[in-house]
Design a protein around this motif. Structure first.
Motif, mmCIF file in Angstrom:
data_model
loop_
_atom_site.group_PDB
_atom_site.id
_atom_site.type_symbol
_atom_site.label_atom_id
_atom_site.label_comp_id
_atom_site.label_asym_id
_atom_site.label_seq_id
_atom_site.Cartn_x
_atom_site.Cartn_y
_atom_site.Cartn_z
ATOM 1 N N ASP A 75 0.949 -1.010 -0.191
ATOM 2 C CA ASP A 75 -0.106 0.054 0.075
ATOM 3 C C ASP A 75 0.646 1.649 -0.507
ATOM 4 O O ASP A 75 2.244 0.991 0.454
ATOM 5 N N SER A 76 0.150 2.012 -0.189
ATOM 6 C CA SER A 76 1.532 3.788 -0.716
ATOM 7 C C SER A 76 0.310 4.846 0.165
ATOM 8 O O SER A 76 -0.819 4.822 0.322
ATOM 9 N N LEU A 77 0.716 5.514 1.134
ATOM 10 C CA LEU A 77 0.853 5.704 1.984
ATOM 11 C C LEU A 77 2.367 7.539 1.634
ATOM 12 O O LEU A 77 3.136 7.630 1.879
ATOM 13 N N THR A 78 1.514 9.135 1.318
ATOM 14 C CA THR A 78 2.163 10.070 1.053
ATOM 15 C C THR A 78 1.984 10.934 2.262
ATOM 16 O O THR A 78 0.948 10.872 2.347
ATOM 17 N N VAL A 79 2.921 11.379 2.848
ATOM 18 C CA VAL A 79 2.557 12.376 3.767
ATOM 19 C C VAL A 79 3.272 13.806 3.739
ATOM 20 O O VAL A 79 5.157 13.259 3.106
ATOM 21 N N ASP A 80 3.040 14.777 3.385
ATOM 22 C CA ASP A 80 3.141 16.109 3.459
ATOM 23 C C ASP A 80 3.758 16.740 4.224
ATOM 24 O O ASP A 80 2.952 16.896 5.745
ATOM 25 N N GLN A 81 5.050 16.370 4.594
ATOM 26 C CA GLN A 81 5.685 17.060 6.122
ATOM 27 C C GLN A 81 5.681 18.426 5.589
ATOM 28 O O GLN A 81 5.651 19.413 5.013
ATOM 29 N N ARG A 82 5.756 18.586 7.007
ATOM 30 C CA ARG A 82 5.479 20.541 7.908
ATOM 31 C C ARG A 82 6.878 21.065 6.914
ATOM 32 O O ARG A 82 7.677 20.301 6.642
ATOM 33 N N GLY A 83 5.961 22.308 6.656
ATOM 34 C CA GLY A 83 7.663 23.141 6.181
ATOM 35 C C GLY A 83 7.594 22.797 4.024
ATOM 36 O O GLY A 83 8.426 23.126 3.253
ATOM 37 N N THR A 84 6.492 21.493 3.589
ATOM 38 C CA THR A 84 6.883 21.072 2.514
ATOM 39 C C THR A 84 5.759 21.526 1.571
ATOM 40 O O THR A 84 4.711 21.356 2.119
ATOM 41 N N GLY A 85 5.577 21.605 0.330
ATOM 42 C CA GLY A 85 4.323 21.368 0.394
ATOM 43 C C GLY A 85 2.895 21.773 0.107
ATOM 44 O O GLY A 85 3.470 23.147 0.888
ATOM 45 N N CYS A 86 2.950 21.286 0.326
ATOM 46 C CA CYS A 86 1.066 22.335 0.479
ATOM 47 C C CYS A 86 0.568 22.306 2.506
ATOM 48 O O CYS A 86 -0.522 22.579 2.638
ATOM 49 N N SER A 87 1.443 21.472 2.896
ATOM 50 C CA SER A 87 1.563 22.480 4.552
ATOM 51 C C SER A 87 2.649 23.528 4.819
ATOM 52 O O SER A 87 2.316 23.914 6.027
ATOM 53 N N GLY A 88 2.044 24.154 3.610
ATOM 54 C CA GLY A 88 3.181 25.557 4.230
ATOM 55 C C GLY A 88 4.601 25.497 4.243
ATOM 56 O O GLY A 88 5.116 25.725 5.051
ATOM 57 N N ALA A 89 4.941 25.715 2.626
ATOM 58 C CA ALA A 89 6.546 25.539 2.479
ATOM 59 C C ALA A 89 6.946 26.509 3.279
ATOM 60 O O ALA A 89 6.835 27.357 3.142
#
Length: 83
Positions: free
Chosen positions: A10-24
């Protein structure tokens, strides 16, 4: 790359803090360099001000652990990350 893996994982993608859509984080001193130095890391910390301590590797790892705990995963995982 992911296609064959999805047959058995299975695949799970986590948008880590400070990157991408979580407020880069916007720190040109580290984003526009090949090699990190104390000077350009310090410039980034100054730019971030009081929030600079919210982007360390320890907190990023804790965030991922919290997601995995919330999902109640009991099997080992394979973790893939990029810089």
């Amino acid at each position: 790359m992911w296609g064959p893996l999805l047959d058995t994982h299975d695949s799970l993608t986590v948008d880590q803090r400070g990157t991408g859509c979580s407020g880069a984080v916007d720190c040109p001193s580290v984003q526009q360099t090949v090699y990190l130095t104390p000077d350009n890391v310090s410039a980034c910390a100054q730019r971030l001000g009081n929030t600079s301590d919210l982007y360390g590797i320890e907190l990023a790892a804790a965030d991922i652990a919290a997601v995995l705990d919330h999902l109640n995963l009991t099997q080992p995982i394979d973790l893939y990350g990029e810089r």
